[in-house]
Design a protein around this motif. Structure first.
Motif, PDB file in Angstrom:
ATOM      1  N   LYS A   1       0.838  -1.205   0.000  1.00  0.00           N
ATOM      2  CA  LYS A   1       0.000   0.000   0.000  1.00  0.00           C
ATOM      3  C   LYS A   1       0.872   1.254   0.000  1.00  0.00           C
ATOM      4  O   LYS A   1       0.578   2.224  -0.699  1.00  0.00           O
ATOM      5  N   LEU A   2       1.966   1.228   0.754  1.00  0.00           N
ATOM      6  CA  LEU A   2       2.877   2.365   0.777  1.00  0.00           C
ATOM      7  C   LEU A   2       3.548   2.567  -0.579  1.00  0.00           C
ATOM      8  O   LEU A   2       3.715   3.689  -1.042  1.00  0.00           O
ATOM      9  N   ILE A   3       3.926   1.465  -1.221  1.00  0.00           N
ATOM     10  CA  ILE A   3       4.594   1.552  -2.523  1.00  0.00           C
ATOM     11  C   ILE A   3       3.639   2.044  -3.600  1.00  0.00           C
ATOM     12  O   ILE A   3       4.029   2.802  -4.486  1.00  0.00           O
ATOM     13  N   MET A   4       2.369   1.645  -3.517  1.00  0.00           N
ATOM     14  CA  MET A   4       1.410   2.062  -4.538  1.00  0.00           C
ATOM     15  C   MET A   4       1.238   3.579  -4.545  1.00  0.00           C
ATOM     16  O   MET A   4       1.048   4.182  -5.597  1.00  0.00           O
ATOM     17  N   ASP A   5       1.337   4.194  -3.389  1.00  0.00           N
ATOM     18  CA  ASP A   5       1.162   5.645  -3.296  1.00  0.00           C
ATOM     19  C   ASP A   5       2.476   6.411  -3.391  1.00  0.00           C
ATOM     20  O   ASP A   5       2.482   7.631  -3.295  1.00  0.00           O
ATOM     21  N   LEU A   6       3.587   5.706  -3.585  1.00  0.00           N
ATOM     22  CA  LEU A   6       4.905   6.322  -3.616  1.00  0.00           C
ATOM     23  C   LEU A   6       5.120   7.126  -4.899  1.00  0.00           C
ATOM     24  O   LEU A   6       4.761   6.690  -5.993  1.00  0.00           O
ATOM     25  N   ILE A   7       5.700   8.300  -4.762  1.00  0.00           N
ATOM     26  CA  ILE A   7       6.076   9.117  -5.913  1.00  0.00           C
ATOM     27  C   ILE A   7       7.596   9.214  -5.898  1.00  0.00           C
ATOM     28  O   ILE A   7       8.172   9.749  -4.948  1.00  0.00           O
ATOM     29  N   PRO A   8       8.286   8.695  -6.929  1.00  0.00           N
ATOM     30  CA  PRO A   8       9.749   8.716  -6.917  1.00  0.00           C
ATOM     31  C   PRO A   8      10.300  10.133  -7.010  1.00  0.00           C
ATOM     32  O   PRO A   8       9.722  10.998  -7.661  1.00  0.00           O
ATOM     33  N   ARG A   9      11.446  10.347  -6.371  1.00  0.00           N
ATOM     34  CA  ARG A   9      12.059  11.671  -6.365  1.00  0.00           C
ATOM     35  C   ARG A   9      12.926  11.899  -7.595  1.00  0.00           C
ATOM     36  O   ARG A   9      13.101  13.012  -8.033  1.00  0.00           O
ATOM     37  N   GLU A  10      13.467  10.839  -8.152  1.00  0.00           N
ATOM     38  CA  GLU A  10      14.372  10.984  -9.297  1.00  0.00           C
ATOM     39  C   GLU A  10      13.581  11.028 -10.600  1.00  0.00           C
ATOM     40  O   GLU A  10      12.516  10.441 -10.716  1.00  0.00           O
ATOM     41  N   ARG A  11      14.161  11.716 -11.570  1.00  0.00           N
ATOM     42  CA  ARG A  11      13.554  11.760 -12.894  1.00  0.00           C
ATOM     43  C   ARG A  11      13.975  10.541 -13.684  1.00  0.00           C
ATOM     44  O   ARG A  11      15.047   9.978 -13.476  1.00  0.00           O
TER      45      ARG A  11
END
Length: 95
Positions: free
Chosen positions: A34-44
């Motif tokens: 659930k945490l990973i599904m809502d994760l937004i990566p910081r790197e491009r």
């Protein structure tokens, strides 16, 4: 439909993706999926055509099947081929 009346592989993948989405949405907030599904990566990402994210695939499947965004709460409504747990319990006469 695919070959000889069997479902197309893309339909099967889409169904499984929606099932997993509903499963993760019902999880407690502290669970890792659930945490990973809502994760937004910081790197491009590297320069190229951007790939479709998993969530974009889920959104496409929802719109293709004319589902409501919160329909993951009731699996029976979303898929039609599967009874919900309460419907199965009501129909059982052996207990």
């Amino acid at each position: 439909m695919g070959v000889k009346g069997k479902p197309d592989i893309t339909d099967i993948i889409e169904k499984k993706r929606l099932q997993w989405y509903g499963h993760v949405k019902r999880m407690p907030e502290e669970r890792t999926p659930k945490l990973i599904m809502d994760l937004i990566p910081r790197e491009r990402r590297k320069r190229r055509r951007p790939r479709k994210t998993w969530m974009e695939g889920v959104q496409a499947a929802i719109t293709t099947r004319d589902l409501e965004p919160d329909q993951w709460r009731n699996r029976g409504m979303a898929f039609g081929f599967r009874k919900t747990a309460t419907a199965v319990k009501k129909n059982r006469t052996d207990r």
